[in-house]
Design an enzyme around this catalytic site. Structure first.
Site, mmCIF file in Angstrom:
data_model
loop_
_atom_site.group_PDB
_atom_site.id
_atom_site.type_symbol
_atom_site.label_atom_id
_atom_site.label_comp_id
_atom_site.label_asym_id
_atom_site.label_seq_id
_atom_site.Cartn_x
_atom_site.Cartn_y
_atom_site.Cartn_z
ATOM 1 N N HIS A 307 0.848 -1.199 0.000
ATOM 2 C CA HIS A 307 0.000 0.000 0.000
ATOM 3 C C HIS A 307 0.874 1.236 0.000
ATOM 4 C CE1 HIS A 307 -3.061 2.922 1.273
ATOM 5 N NE2 HIS A 307 -3.944 2.057 0.821
ATOM 6 N N ASP A 364 -7.907 -3.715 -1.214
ATOM 7 C CA ASP A 364 -8.378 -3.815 -2.598
ATOM 8 C C ASP A 364 -8.389 -5.267 -3.070
ATOM 9 O OD1 ASP A 364 -8.684 -1.003 -3.036
ATOM 10 O OD2 ASP A 364 -6.504 -0.860 -3.125
#
Length: 428
Positions: A307, A364
């Site tokens: 991330h 995600d």
């Protein structure tokens, strides 16, 4: 501890105050930099080191994997609260009591009817139109049906605008998906909870009864909570920037939706499934693609791992992984693409290369898996992200307007041509 920072330019020292946040974050206040230094500015592409505002909404510590809404940990909220409670918390600053939450939900339900003219607008879009383009346009269109600007000095006016968009947006989301699938554009059932109603509006078929699945409801509820706000990201900053011109709430939200559409932002969960489909089409060899991901000379990008902000495990991923496992198990989904996802997850959690670099599956990755298992089309994934992020955008817009923040107007360092004389066209 010093309360000022000193900047020395051409032998001249300038002092600027240091600001300290409630979580001990420190910042140099450079509001007077340009005026006190005769025009000198800072440059920070992407604003990675620049605080655009002071905010009391969300605290994020990427190094330690911490995410809190109004002081409450994301772990506790996902376990103990529902999405509508979290929406109220983000927007108004405190968790609602039972009576307040009931009124909030009832007021939202009263605003859930969308003008019939909007159906004509939806039908004007081709089926091939990307749902994010449609939902951005429809959100902006709401301004035409609610033309009066919000009086931010009136708590009642702001509240009415908030419940209006929270009531109508899920309808627009459901209609956007159903239009693409050729299904009738129907309303849900106001006797249901907020998330239950969203699911029914999206999936109810005209020829059969819709049966609610509690694990599906819980998984979507958690996903929406986990996406509800994430500090000053691209789309949130866009909402605040547009709103700083005193643009209305709906058009500011529409701008945020457009910013979210980008593959480097909200489109990441769609990119995850597209990557998984590509791996499946190539034989489904996860070890092969993990090796490609580790090869610096290979253009392949492993989507849904690591991330930009979190330098440790994404705290949201820890929460939603459990829901993903439960939903897949409960629904008994047989899908080769999801089998590829499980293989990649196993490889990443055991491979020293990924573990040492903390390249864990992020939110995600798991949200894409859940949405696919629920039967939500891949191109709708980012729309679902927008549905979850809606209360965060509203909260940020409201905070910015109530704090009377100035209009956003970044500076630049000009690197173009110096003054030139105009050359007539016949002499060029």
């Amino acid at each position: 501890m010093s309360t000022t920072a000193t900047l020395t330019i051409d032998g001249q020292a300038y002092e600027f105050p240091l600001i300290k946040g409630t979580e001990n974050e420190r910042a140099i206040d450079i509001k007077t930099l340009r005026s006190s230094t005769n025009g000198i500015i800072t440059i920070d592409p992407g604003y990675k080191n620049t605080g655009s505002c002071e905010s009391a909404i969300t605290f994020l510590d990427g190094e330690n994997g911490i995410l809190r809404y109004r002081g409450y940990t994301i772990e506790e909220l996902a376990e103990k609260a529902d999405f509508l409670e979290v929406a109220y918390l983000l927007i108004f600053g405190e968790l609602p009591n039972e009576e307040t939450l009931k009124k909030f939900h009832n007021d939202i339900k009263k605003e859930s009817v969308v003008d019939e003219e909007i159906k004509k607008i939806i039908h004007a879009f081709p089926k091939s139109a990307h749902p994010m383009g449609v939902i951005s346009s429809l959100t902006s269109t709401l301004t035409a049906f609610n033309p009066s600007s919000v009086d931010v000095s009136s708590d009642e006016a702001i509240y009415n605008s908030i419940v209006r968009i929270l009531g109508k947006f899920p309808v627009l989301v459901a209609w956007t998906m159903r239009k693409r699938q050729g299904l009738p554009l129907d309303y849900g059932d106001n006797s249901l909870g907020y998330v239950e109603n969203i699911l029914k509006m999206m999936f109810k078929r005209p020829d059969e009864e819709y049966v609610m699945n509690k694990k599906v409801v819980d998984a979507l509820d958690k996903l929406l909570i986990l996406h509800a706000d994430h500090e000053q990201n691209c789309s949130t900053s866009t909402v605040r920037m547009v709103g700083s011109s005193h643009a209305g709430l709906f058009v500011s939200l529409s701008a945020g939706i457009s910013a979210l559409w980008g593959p480097l932002h909200g489109g990441a969960n769609q990119a995850v499934i597209e990557m998984l489909e590509g791996i499946r089409a190539d034989g489904g060899d996860t070890k092969k693609y993990m090796a490609k991901a580790k090869d610096k000379n290979d253009p392949f990008r492993l989507m849904g791992f690591g991330h930009r902000v979190y330098k440790n495990f994404d705290p949201r991923a820890k929460i939603i992984k459990k829901s993903a496992d439960e939903v897949l198990g409960d629904l008994g989904v047989v899908d080769p693409v999801l089998d590829v996802a499980k293989g990649l997850e196993k490889e990443a959690l055991e491979d020293p290369y990924f573990v040492d670099r903390k390249l864990y599956p992020n939110v995600d990755f798991y949200s894409g898996i859940i949405y696919r298992a629920l039967g939500i089309p891949t191109e709708m994934f980012t729309v679902m992200f927008a549905l979850g992020r809606l209360p965060g955008w509203i909260a940020q817009w409201r905070e910015m307007r109530l704090r009377k923040e100035p209009i956003g107007r970044p500076r630049q360092v000009y690197i173009g041509a110096n003054k030139r004389d105009f050359v007539p066209i016949e002499e060029r």
